[in-house]
Write a protein that holds these residues in place. Sequence first.
Motif, mmCIF file in Angstrom:
data_model
loop_
_atom_site.group_PDB
_atom_site.id
_atom_site.type_symbol
_atom_site.label_atom_id
_atom_site.label_comp_id
_atom_site.label_asym_id
_atom_site.label_seq_id
_atom_site.Cartn_x
_atom_site.Cartn_y
_atom_site.Cartn_z
ATOM 1 N N ASN A 193 0.815 -1.172 0.028
ATOM 2 C CA ASN A 193 -0.095 0.083 -0.008
ATOM 3 C C ASN A 193 0.785 1.293 -0.017
ATOM 4 O O ASN A 193 1.932 1.363 0.468
ATOM 5 N N ALA A 194 0.068 2.356 -0.705
ATOM 6 C CA ALA A 194 1.064 3.560 -0.178
ATOM 7 C C ALA A 194 0.736 4.162 1.052
ATOM 8 O O ALA A 194 -0.193 3.649 1.928
ATOM 9 N N PRO A 195 1.581 5.172 1.453
ATOM 10 C CA PRO A 195 1.539 5.647 2.816
ATOM 11 C C PRO A 195 0.104 5.893 3.260
ATOM 12 O O PRO A 195 -0.745 6.767 2.332
ATOM 13 N N ARG A 196 -0.410 5.673 4.381
ATOM 14 C CA ARG A 196 -1.784 6.063 4.698
ATOM 15 C C ARG A 196 -1.795 6.740 5.972
ATOM 16 O O ARG A 196 -1.164 6.628 6.966
ATOM 17 N N ARG A 197 -2.912 7.440 6.354
ATOM 18 C CA ARG A 197 -3.094 8.299 7.472
ATOM 19 C C ARG A 197 -3.068 7.355 8.692
ATOM 20 O O ARG A 197 -2.384 7.957 9.675
ATOM 21 N N PHE A 203 1.116 -6.324 3.553
ATOM 22 C CA PHE A 203 2.044 -7.506 3.107
ATOM 23 C C PHE A 203 1.337 -8.518 2.367
ATOM 24 O O PHE A 203 0.404 -9.069 3.154
ATOM 25 N N HIS A 204 1.820 -8.923 1.246
ATOM 26 C CA HIS A 204 1.515 -10.245 0.559
ATOM 27 C C HIS A 204 2.436 -11.222 0.670
ATOM 28 O O HIS A 204 3.609 -10.889 0.081
ATOM 29 N N VAL A 205 2.389 -12.590 1.274
ATOM 30 C CA VAL A 205 3.468 -13.473 1.532
ATOM 31 C C VAL A 205 3.077 -14.887 0.652
ATOM 32 O O VAL A 205 2.043 -15.301 1.042
ATOM 33 N N GLY A 254 4.374 -10.875 -6.299
ATOM 34 C CA GLY A 254 4.988 -9.514 -7.010
ATOM 35 C C GLY A 254 3.903 -8.590 -7.155
ATOM 36 O O GLY A 254 4.304 -7.440 -7.485
ATOM 37 N N LEU A 255 2.610 -8.746 -6.804
ATOM 38 C CA LEU A 255 1.585 -7.862 -7.239
ATOM 39 C C LEU A 255 1.788 -6.747 -5.978
ATOM 40 O O LEU A 255 1.254 -5.405 -5.937
ATOM 41 N N ALA A 256 2.485 -7.251 -4.914
ATOM 42 C CA ALA A 256 2.385 -6.271 -3.799
ATOM 43 C C ALA A 256 2.859 -4.930 -3.874
ATOM 44 O O ALA A 256 2.227 -3.811 -3.782
ATOM 45 N N PRO A 257 3.985 -4.702 -4.513
ATOM 46 C CA PRO A 257 4.719 -3.229 -4.848
ATOM 47 C C PRO A 257 3.807 -2.485 -5.852
ATOM 48 O O PRO A 257 3.461 -1.507 -5.949
#
Length: 370
Positions: A193-197, A203-205, A254-257
């Motif tokens: 994810n992008a930075p969140r409030r 994470f995807h593992v 590899g979908l995570a980023p």
Amino acid sequence: MGDLGRLLKESWTLVEEHQDKVAGYFYARMFLSRPDLRELFPVHMDVQRSRLLNAIVTAVQTLEDPEKFDEYLRALGRDHRKFHVEPEHYEVVGTSLIEAMRAYAGEQWSVEYDQAWADAYATIAARMLQGAEADTNPPYWYAEVVAHERRARDIAVFTVQPLQPLEFRAGQYVSVECSRIQPRLWRTYSIANAPRRDNTLEFHVRAVGAGWVSSALVRRLEVGDMVRLAAPMGTMKLDRRSTRDTVFVAGGTGLAPVKSLLEELTRYNRTRWVHVFFGARNREDLYDLPELNRLAARYPWLSVVTACSDDPTYPGEHGDISEVVARYGPWNEHDFFVSGSGPMVKATLKTLAEMQVPSIRVKYDSFSDF
């Protein structure tokens, strides 16, 4: 630097076939001279050996690219703070490394090679120390697991809440360690994810074989567990100045980023077409497809193409994702981001080169789970 690089690469070829033995000798010498250093490393050292050599080879291969060399090593120095590495440890490491190289190179090892490695290691250590000393962040962050979901037999998606804010850019990765399950054993995973409030990180593992960490994170990690996260690393980041359309190619987790970068794009993109190619072995491993389809339905600039390489009844595309990308295009005017296993990334980069996509427009992350 050119002559130094030549000597380093020449000497490396003398030991390349004995990497495991070189690493074993290196650790034995280091622990013999400084027994206290053993406490900094995990109980199981098999994977740690290969990680050391990968770092050395990467450093050697970037010697002729001063800017990349400096950036990589400073980041490596910041990352090694998680091991509680102190400045005096660097000398022990350098001496042990050169002794190990010399032991397995045989009679072809020369005084020139010895000096080249001493000079290179001095430069490497200096850059790493500078990176570590300049970092004002803690050596690692504690984070609580607040959600854990099995998406497939071998895939889990989990979310953590750091106890202190952790600043990062979409597309970066961090090292993760869970002391309850595998103390002092760190593995890198991309943030999904992008930075969140709320500062949460997803994470995807995938559990791979008898992987010490990945299997534990998929099968044994529980809500309420505490993990440690090291400093963010990686350069697979968006350039907001670019106006080119973008292609993301992801294999498995590899979908995570890619998810991280897509989340950032949803916050500002209005003009760039974005194409996602998501490949897996079978439909079960397309574990996040519903979310991708929701994003594509919400944002007209986003399209998603999926493929399975080992599922003949799958209604979408068939074949390796690198082959599927080649069926579309042309792509020579696009920015590319590629993320997945080593073989998948290598195959995709080869395809893009054949399609005349300039390498300067391709960013990639190649990873392995253990």
